[in-house]
Design a protein around this motif. Structure first.
Motif, PDB file in Angstrom:
ATOM      1  N   HIS A  89       0.829  -1.202   0.000  1.00 52.93           N
ATOM      2  CA  HIS A  89       0.000   0.000   0.000  1.00 52.93           C
ATOM      3  C   HIS A  89       0.864   1.253   0.000  1.00 52.93           C
ATOM      4  O   HIS A  89       0.617   2.198  -0.766  1.00 52.93           O
ATOM      5  CB  HIS A  89      -0.937  -0.029   1.206  1.00 52.93           C
ATOM      6  N   GLN A 118      -7.803  -3.309  -0.373  1.00 51.27           N
ATOM      7  CA  GLN A 118      -7.036  -2.200   0.173  1.00 51.27           C
ATOM      8  C   GLN A 118      -6.116  -1.542  -0.853  1.00 51.27           C
ATOM      9  O   GLN A 118      -5.789  -0.353  -0.726  1.00 51.27           O
ATOM     10  CB  GLN A 118      -6.216  -2.666   1.374  1.00 51.27           C
ATOM     11  N   THR A 119      -5.670  -2.298  -1.844  1.00 42.90           N
ATOM     12  CA  THR A 119      -4.712  -1.755  -2.822  1.00 42.90           C
ATOM     13  C   THR A 119      -5.364  -1.382  -4.148  1.00 42.90           C
ATOM     14  O   THR A 119      -4.671  -1.015  -5.092  1.00 42.90           O
ATOM     15  CB  THR A 119      -3.587  -2.768  -3.087  1.00 42.90           C
ATOM     16  N   ASN A 122      -4.339   1.893  -5.926  1.00 41.02           N
ATOM     17  CA  ASN A 122      -2.916   2.189  -6.137  1.00 41.02           C
ATOM     18  C   ASN A 122      -2.562   2.105  -7.618  1.00 41.02           C
ATOM     19  O   ASN A 122      -3.148   1.324  -8.367  1.00 41.02           O
ATOM     20  CB  ASN A 122      -2.052   1.222  -5.332  1.00 41.02           C
TER      21      ASN A 122
END
Length: 238
Positions: A89, A118-119, A122
């Motif tokens: 992350h 969560q990523t 990105n």
């Protein structure tokens, strides 16, 4: 950033067991060292500016290995997903996992889903991990999905194209690899991304995966840059 770097590099991380055997160590040590090599290579890929990397982490055929080795690999995978998520992350890495998740333990699937969630925003580097993955299996599954659509009447067979087929693959939102790297000196693709590697350049490296470094990645990219990619067309003549 290096000029002319591949947009997508796929890697067959081969030779963990041979690395351990050469040092009279259990195979589990080779897998752990291989995980360290992966960590360093991701840093290198970001430094170089590679947008996509796919790693053959555990094949559908690897389920045939001794159970104690499978247990070691799955334990390492759990720890890796838990320990590296924050690093991914912070580094701007987006994680995507492809393969048959039905054969993975429920807690591992949960860790994968959380890491992907969560990523997801990105954008420095997209890392695709092929887990419980087989290229033939992927093609069969895509074909089955298309056949079911034809059977239900939602798809006319005449509408089936390469683009439509690609939409049914695990990698439907990922560009095909420009470069495939395989370590340990083996010169085959071992049921990896069979559709997607159709026009990829291939570089085979003698080193076992745990010894693969940023310099080896740069070497492979330099080899790629020397290639004349014609995608089946004839070479231009002077």
């Amino acid at each position: 950033m290096i000029k002319g770097i591949p947009n997508h590099i796929a890697v067959i991380m081969d030779g963990n067991g041979r690395w351990a055997k050469a040092r009279h160590l259990p195979r589990a040590f080779g897998h752990r060292k291989g995980a360290e090599a992966l960590r360093e290579l991701l840093k290198a890929a970001i430094d170089i500016g590679v947008p996509y990397m796919t790693f053959y982490s555990f094949s559908s055929e690897n389920w045939n290995r001794p159970q104690n080795e499978i247990n070691d690999i799955m334990g390492l995978l759990r720890r890796y997903l838990q320990s590296e998520l924050a690093t991914f992350h912070e580094a701007g890495i987006k994680l995507k996992v492809i393969g048959d998740r039905s054969r993975l333990a429920n807690d591992i699937v949960a860790l994968i889903e959380e890491a992907e969630r969560q990523t997801s925003s990105n954008d420095k580097l997209t890392v695709i991990m092929a887990l419980s993955y087989g290229g033939r299996q992927e093609i069969v599954e895509a074909t089955r999905n298309i056949a079911n659509k034809v059977k239900s009447g939602s798809l006319d067979p005449d509408e089936i194209t390469s683009d439509l087929f690609e939409n049914e693959l695990y990698t439907n939102d990922i560009p095909d690899p420009d470069l495939l790297i395989r370590t340990s000196g083996e010169m085959r693709i071992s049921n990896f991304l069979l559709w997607q590697l159709a026009y990829s350049e291939m570089v085979f490296v003698e080193k076992n995966w745990p010894d693969f470094s940023k310099q080896d990645l740069l070497f492979a990219i330099e080899e790629y840059q020397k290639r004349d990619r014609r995608y089946g067309s004839a070479a231009e003549t002077a």
